[in-house]
Design a protein around this motif. Structure first.
Motif, mmCIF file in Angstrom:
data_model
loop_
_atom_site.group_PDB
_atom_site.id
_atom_site.type_symbol
_atom_site.label_atom_id
_atom_site.label_comp_id
_atom_site.label_asym_id
_atom_site.label_seq_id
_atom_site.Cartn_x
_atom_site.Cartn_y
_atom_site.Cartn_z
ATOM 1 N N ALA A 87 26.744 85.577 0.593
ATOM 2 C CA ALA A 87 26.022 86.641 1.288
ATOM 3 C C ALA A 87 25.329 87.544 0.271
ATOM 4 O O ALA A 87 25.869 87.833 -0.796
ATOM 5 N N VAL A 88 24.128 87.980 0.633
ATOM 6 C CA VAL A 88 23.376 88.906 -0.211
ATOM 7 C C VAL A 88 22.595 89.872 0.672
ATOM 8 O O VAL A 88 22.124 89.492 1.743
ATOM 9 N N ARG A 89 22.502 91.113 0.245
ATOM 10 C CA ARG A 89 21.716 92.133 0.954
ATOM 11 C C ARG A 89 20.475 92.398 0.125
ATOM 12 O O ARG A 89 20.571 92.775 -1.042
ATOM 13 N N LEU A 90 19.305 92.157 0.705
ATOM 14 C CA LEU A 90 18.044 92.369 0.011
ATOM 15 C C LEU A 90 17.384 93.654 0.509
ATOM 16 O O LEU A 90 17.320 93.906 1.716
ATOM 17 N N ALA A 91 16.912 94.451 -0.447
ATOM 18 C CA ALA A 91 16.184 95.680 -0.129
ATOM 19 C C ALA A 91 14.935 95.721 -0.993
ATOM 20 O O ALA A 91 14.995 95.428 -2.198
ATOM 21 N N GLN A 92 13.814 96.065 -0.386
ATOM 22 C CA GLN A 92 12.534 96.080 -1.098
ATOM 23 C C GLN A 92 12.615 97.005 -2.311
ATOM 24 O O GLN A 92 13.124 98.119 -2.235
ATOM 25 N N GLY A 93 12.151 96.484 -3.463
ATOM 26 C CA GLY A 93 12.125 97.271 -4.688
ATOM 27 C C GLY A 93 13.444 97.271 -5.452
ATOM 28 O O GLY A 93 13.556 97.935 -6.478
ATOM 29 N N HIS A 94 14.444 96.530 -4.969
ATOM 30 C CA HIS A 94 15.756 96.478 -5.642
ATOM 31 C C HIS A 94 16.110 95.032 -5.975
ATOM 32 O O HIS A 94 15.718 94.113 -5.276
ATOM 33 N N GLU A 95 16.887 94.885 -7.037
ATOM 34 C CA GLU A 95 17.384 93.566 -7.410
ATOM 35 C C GLU A 95 18.786 93.376 -6.865
ATOM 36 O O GLU A 95 19.542 94.332 -6.737
ATOM 37 N N ALA A 96 19.105 92.158 -6.553
ATOM 38 C CA ALA A 96 20.464 91.817 -6.096
ATOM 39 C C ALA A 96 21.015 90.751 -7.038
ATOM 40 O O ALA A 96 20.324 89.781 -7.356
ATOM 41 N N ASP A 97 22.216 90.962 -7.521
ATOM 42 C CA ASP A 97 22.878 89.963 -8.366
ATOM 43 C C ASP A 97 23.685 89.020 -7.495
ATOM 44 O O ASP A 97 24.457 89.465 -6.640
ATOM 45 N N VAL A 98 23.501 87.735 -7.726
ATOM 46 C CA VAL A 98 24.233 86.714 -6.989
ATOM 47 C C VAL A 98 24.862 85.783 -8.016
ATOM 48 O O VAL A 98 24.183 85.308 -8.929
ATOM 49 N N HIS A 99 26.149 85.545 -7.892
ATOM 50 C CA HIS A 99 26.856 84.644 -8.805
ATOM 51 C C HIS A 99 27.268 83.394 -8.039
ATOM 52 O O HIS A 99 28.045 83.476 -7.082
ATOM 53 N N LEU A 100 26.733 82.260 -8.459
ATOM 54 C CA LEU A 100 27.013 80.979 -7.818
ATOM 55 C C LEU A 100 27.850 80.152 -8.785
ATOM 56 O O LEU A 100 27.523 80.063 -9.965
ATOM 57 N N THR A 101 28.919 79.552 -8.295
ATOM 58 C CA THR A 101 29.792 78.777 -9.175
ATOM 59 C C THR A 101 30.108 77.415 -8.569
ATOM 60 O O THR A 101 30.049 77.229 -7.356
ATOM 61 N N VAL A 102 30.440 76.502 -9.454
ATOM 62 C CA VAL A 102 30.864 75.162 -9.067
ATOM 63 C C VAL A 102 32.369 75.093 -9.274
ATOM 64 O O VAL A 102 32.860 75.457 -10.342
ATOM 65 N N PRO A 103 33.109 74.630 -8.283
ATOM 66 C CA PRO A 103 34.560 74.524 -8.473
ATOM 67 C C PRO A 103 34.895 73.434 -9.492
ATOM 68 O O PRO A 103 34.074 72.569 -9.792
ATOM 69 N N GLY A 104 36.105 73.470 -9.998
ATOM 70 C CA GLY A 104 36.554 72.479 -10.958
ATOM 71 C C GLY A 104 36.740 71.112 -10.335
ATOM 72 O O GLY A 104 36.717 70.943 -9.108
ATOM 73 N N GLU A 105 36.941 70.127 -11.216
ATOM 74 C CA GLU A 105 37.084 68.737 -10.780
ATOM 75 C C GLU A 105 38.220 68.569 -9.770
ATOM 76 O O GLU A 105 38.080 67.861 -8.775
ATOM 77 N N ALA A 106 39.340 69.228 -10.018
ATOM 78 C CA ALA A 106 40.492 69.085 -9.117
ATOM 79 C C ALA A 106 40.174 69.606 -7.715
ATOM 80 O O ALA A 106 40.603 69.022 -6.714
ATOM 81 N N THR A 107 39.424 70.688 -7.624
ATOM 82 C CA THR A 107 39.059 71.248 -6.318
ATOM 83 C C THR A 107 38.131 70.306 -5.565
ATOM 84 O O THR A 107 38.308 70.066 -4.371
ATOM 85 N N ILE A 108 37.135 69.764 -6.268
ATOM 86 C CA ILE A 108 36.207 68.833 -5.623
ATOM 87 C C ILE A 108 36.949 67.578 -5.184
ATOM 88 O O ILE A 108 36.792 67.098 -4.060
ATOM 89 N N ALA A 109 37.804 67.047 -6.073
ATOM 90 C CA ALA A 109 38.584 65.850 -5.729
ATOM 91 C C ALA A 109 39.481 66.130 -4.531
ATOM 92 O O ALA A 109 39.633 65.291 -3.639
ATOM 93 N N GLY A 110 40.073 67.323 -4.484
ATOM 94 C CA GLY A 110 40.933 67.694 -3.360
ATOM 95 C C GLY A 110 40.183 67.772 -2.051
ATOM 96 O O GLY A 110 40.716 67.434 -0.994
ATOM 97 N N SER A 111 38.920 68.198 -2.101
ATOM 98 C CA SER A 111 38.144 68.260 -0.858
ATOM 99 C C SER A 111 37.735 66.871 -0.393
ATOM 100 O O SER A 111 37.598 66.622 0.792
ATOM 101 N N LEU A 112 37.536 65.950 -1.345
ATOM 102 C CA LEU A 112 37.172 64.582 -0.988
ATOM 103 C C LEU A 112 38.383 63.743 -0.585
ATOM 104 O O LEU A 112 38.267 62.816 0.211
ATOM 105 N N CYS A 113 39.537 64.059 -1.166
ATOM 106 C CA CYS A 113 40.757 63.264 -0.954
ATOM 107 C C CYS A 113 41.931 64.182 -0.623
ATOM 108 O O CYS A 113 42.880 64.310 -1.424
ATOM 109 N N PRO A 114 41.914 64.840 0.525
ATOM 110 C CA PRO A 114 42.975 65.804 0.828
ATOM 111 C C PRO A 114 44.373 65.181 0.914
ATOM 112 O O PRO A 114 45.361 65.846 0.640
ATOM 113 N N ASP A 115 44.470 63.900 1.238
ATOM 114 C CA ASP A 115 45.785 63.255 1.348
ATOM 115 C C ASP A 115 46.445 63.013 0.001
ATOM 116 O O ASP A 115 47.661 62.850 -0.069
#
Length: 169
Positions: free
Chosen positions: A55-83
């Motif tokens: 989520a980000v709030r945009l206002a004219q004339g202002h900057e918004a910082d957004v931090h996007l991250t990639v989860p680690g290998e174990a998290t991605i593997a866990g989402s693909l192979c929950p069992d």
């Protein structure tokens, strides 16, 4: 490290940009309000990784910082192979079954990943271990628990025939 060449999108708008070598981006959107920002990391889309929008709030004339991250290998593997998540049960093999002559996906193909318990280049035969997976509508499959440091055979079959390949993980 920085995520280079990721496509960053302001969801629901035409605004889009790409991250630079430092993983930074500028998205000049002449609009105000509450929005969602998402991104498509290169190569990770083939893992089925879909980042949750931020989520980000945009206002004219202002900057918004957004931090996007990639989860680690174990998290991605866990989402693909929950069992098998958290059991140290090997790697995740993601592939696609396509017809060699046309390159078209083979939806519903049955995939077998097989290996022997020896460290040599195993084949299909007695004493083997197997994993099974089914290809989805786009021919893609996920096999969970593929052993590390072993030769594995990958067999795909449907009513039209069979193909095989060998890989070392």
């Amino acid at each position: 490290g920085p995520l280079r060449n990721a496509t960053v999108t302001l969801v629901g708008t035409r605004y889009e940009t790409t991250t630079n070598a430092r993983g930074e981006f500028d998205l000049d959107a002449a609009t105000e309000g509450e929005y969602q920002v998402t991104f498509s990391p290169p190569r990770l889309d083939s893992l089925g990784f879909r980042p949750k929008p931020v989520a980000v709030r945009l206002a004219q004339g202002h900057e918004a910082d957004v931090h996007l991250t990639v989860p680690g290998e174990a998290t991605i593997a866990g989402s693909l192979c929950p069992d098998t998540a958290g059991r140290g049960a090997g790697r995740v093999l993601i592939g696609a079954v396509t017809r060699g002559t046309t390159g078209r996906p083979v939806a519903g193909a049955q995939v077998i990943v097989a290996w022997t318990d020896s460290t040599g280049r195993g084949g299909i035969g007695s004493g083997e271990r197997r994993l099974r997976a089914a290809a989805g509508p786009t021919g893609e499959y996920v096999a969970c628990g593929v052993p590390v440091g072993r030769w594995v055979a990958v067999l795909a079959s449907d009513s039209a025939g069979r193909a095989a390949a060998a890989f070392r993980f």
